[in-house]
Design a protein around this motif. Structure first.
Motif, mmCIF file in Angstrom:
data_model
loop_
_atom_site.group_PDB
_atom_site.id
_atom_site.type_symbol
_atom_site.label_atom_id
_atom_site.label_comp_id
_atom_site.label_asym_id
_atom_site.label_seq_id
_atom_site.Cartn_x
_atom_site.Cartn_y
_atom_site.Cartn_z
ATOM 1 N N MET A 1 0.847 -1.173 0.000
ATOM 2 C CA MET A 1 0.000 0.000 0.000
ATOM 3 C C MET A 1 0.896 1.241 0.000
ATOM 4 N N LYS A 2 0.546 2.195 -0.809
ATOM 5 C CA LYS A 2 1.300 3.441 -0.865
ATOM 6 C C LYS A 2 0.930 4.306 0.345
ATOM 7 N N LEU A 3 1.944 4.922 0.938
ATOM 8 C CA LEU A 3 1.700 5.770 2.108
ATOM 9 C C LEU A 3 1.054 7.085 1.701
ATOM 10 N N ASN A 4 0.133 7.528 2.533
ATOM 11 C CA ASN A 4 -0.539 8.811 2.352
ATOM 12 C C ASN A 4 -0.032 9.714 3.481
ATOM 13 N N TYR A 5 0.890 10.611 3.141
ATOM 14 C CA TYR A 5 1.505 11.444 4.168
ATOM 15 C C TYR A 5 0.538 12.457 4.766
ATOM 16 N N ASP A 6 -0.492 12.841 4.016
ATOM 17 C CA ASP A 6 -1.530 13.703 4.595
ATOM 18 C C ASP A 6 -2.297 12.942 5.674
ATOM 19 N N LEU A 7 -2.600 11.677 5.417
ATOM 20 C CA LEU A 7 -3.283 10.845 6.414
ATOM 21 C C LEU A 7 -2.393 10.638 7.632
ATOM 22 N N ILE A 8 -1.117 10.405 7.417
ATOM 23 C CA ILE A 8 -0.189 10.248 8.546
ATOM 24 C C ILE A 8 -0.229 11.495 9.421
ATOM 25 N N ARG A 9 -0.212 12.660 8.808
ATOM 26 C CA ARG A 9 -0.272 13.921 9.558
ATOM 27 C C ARG A 9 -1.584 14.016 10.340
ATOM 28 N N GLU A 10 -2.693 13.663 9.685
ATOM 29 C CA GLU A 10 -3.999 13.689 10.364
ATOM 30 C C GLU A 10 -4.021 12.740 11.565
ATOM 31 N N ILE A 11 -3.486 11.547 11.398
ATOM 32 C CA ILE A 11 -3.456 10.570 12.485
ATOM 33 C C ILE A 11 -2.652 11.108 13.662
ATOM 34 N N LEU A 12 -1.493 11.673 13.382
ATOM 35 C CA LEU A 12 -0.653 12.209 14.461
ATOM 36 C C LEU A 12 -1.358 13.351 15.189
ATOM 37 N N SER A 96 7.772 9.586 -4.860
ATOM 38 C CA SER A 96 7.573 8.813 -3.638
ATOM 39 C C SER A 96 8.872 8.809 -2.838
ATOM 40 N N VAL A 97 8.757 9.120 -1.561
ATOM 41 C CA VAL A 97 9.938 9.145 -0.694
ATOM 42 C C VAL A 97 9.625 8.458 0.625
ATOM 43 N N ALA A 98 10.668 8.097 1.331
ATOM 44 C CA ALA A 98 10.528 7.479 2.644
ATOM 45 C C ALA A 98 10.109 8.521 3.673
ATOM 46 N N LEU A 99 9.434 8.069 4.706
ATOM 47 C CA LEU A 99 9.030 8.967 5.786
ATOM 48 C C LEU A 99 10.243 9.651 6.401
ATOM 49 N N SER A 100 11.356 8.948 6.478
ATOM 50 C CA SER A 100 12.560 9.552 7.046
ATOM 51 C C SER A 100 13.023 10.743 6.203
ATOM 52 N N VAL A 101 12.822 10.691 4.898
ATOM 53 C CA VAL A 101 13.172 11.814 4.032
ATOM 54 C C VAL A 101 12.223 12.980 4.279
ATOM 55 N N VAL A 102 10.937 12.681 4.395
ATOM 56 C CA VAL A 102 9.949 13.722 4.693
ATOM 57 C C VAL A 102 10.319 14.398 6.012
ATOM 58 N N ALA A 103 10.673 13.602 7.010
ATOM 59 C CA ALA A 103 11.046 14.149 8.321
ATOM 60 C C ALA A 103 12.289 15.028 8.215
ATOM 61 N N GLU A 104 13.267 14.604 7.447
ATOM 62 C CA GLU A 104 14.494 15.396 7.288
ATOM 63 C C GLU A 104 14.236 16.698 6.543
ATOM 64 N N VAL A 105 13.392 16.651 5.519
ATOM 65 C CA VAL A 105 13.031 17.876 4.787
ATOM 66 C C VAL A 105 12.323 18.841 5.727
ATOM 67 N N ALA A 106 11.384 18.338 6.525
ATOM 68 C CA ALA A 106 10.655 19.178 7.476
ATOM 69 C C ALA A 106 11.610 19.793 8.491
ATOM 70 N N LYS A 107 12.520 18.983 9.007
ATOM 71 C CA LYS A 107 13.504 19.478 9.976
ATOM 72 C C LYS A 107 14.411 20.529 9.342
ATOM 73 N N SER A 108 14.861 20.274 8.128
ATOM 74 C CA SER A 108 15.732 21.213 7.426
ATOM 75 C C SER A 108 15.035 22.544 7.198
ATOM 76 N N LEU A 109 13.778 22.499 6.788
ATOM 77 C CA LEU A 109 13.028 23.748 6.575
ATOM 78 C C LEU A 109 12.835 24.515 7.878
ATOM 79 N N ALA A 110 12.561 23.785 8.964
ATOM 80 C CA ALA A 110 12.386 24.439 10.269
ATOM 81 C C ALA A 110 13.694 25.098 10.705
ATOM 82 N N LEU A 111 14.802 24.390 10.540
ATOM 83 C CA LEU A 111 16.105 24.954 10.926
ATOM 84 C C LEU A 111 16.465 26.164 10.069
#
Length: 116
Positions: A1-12, A96-111
């Motif tokens: 199943m392909k990950l839905n990162y919007d759904l992951i955000r909603e769940i969190l 399509s990217v791994a969640l770890s990549v999404v997390a690193e991009v988010a962290k990089s933008l925040a920094l």
């Protein structure tokens, strides 16, 4: 199943909203009550993935208690709609990217917003 990162955000967000850090929430009930617009198996799959990624606890399939420290960190980095939109724009060319990549991009933008 392909990950839905919007759904992951909603769940969190939902887990953060309902959690007191101690109460157990049964996964099936959580899915049915909080995400009726999605097929149950889709949300359960994403919950499993979040457990395996150590973003939510506990690490078994039947219960949810809270976000882990890593889950809070990830959610804080994508909390605002603006930040989330920027992350999605950055990863879009990759398809399509791994969640770890999404997390690193988010962290990089925040920094970078902090000038770091």
């Amino acid at each position: 199943m392909k990950l839905n990162y919007d759904l992951i955000r909603e769940i969190l967000f939902k887990i953060e909203e309902i959690s007191d850090g101690y109460t157990n929430y049964e996964s099936q009930s959580f899915v049915e009550e909080c995400f009726p617009e999605y097929p149950n198996n889709v949300v359960l799959y994403h919950l499993k993935y979040l457990r395996q990624s150590k973003l939510i606890e506990p690490m078994d399939s039947d219960w949810i208690i809270d976000l882990t420290p890593q889950g809070h960190e990830y959610l804080n980095n994508i909390r605002t709609d603006t930040a989330w939109s920027q992350v999605k724009t950055k990863i879009q060319p990759l398809g399509s990217v791994a969640l770890s990549v999404v997390a690193e991009v988010a962290k990089s933008l925040a920094l970078s917003k902090l000038g770091l």
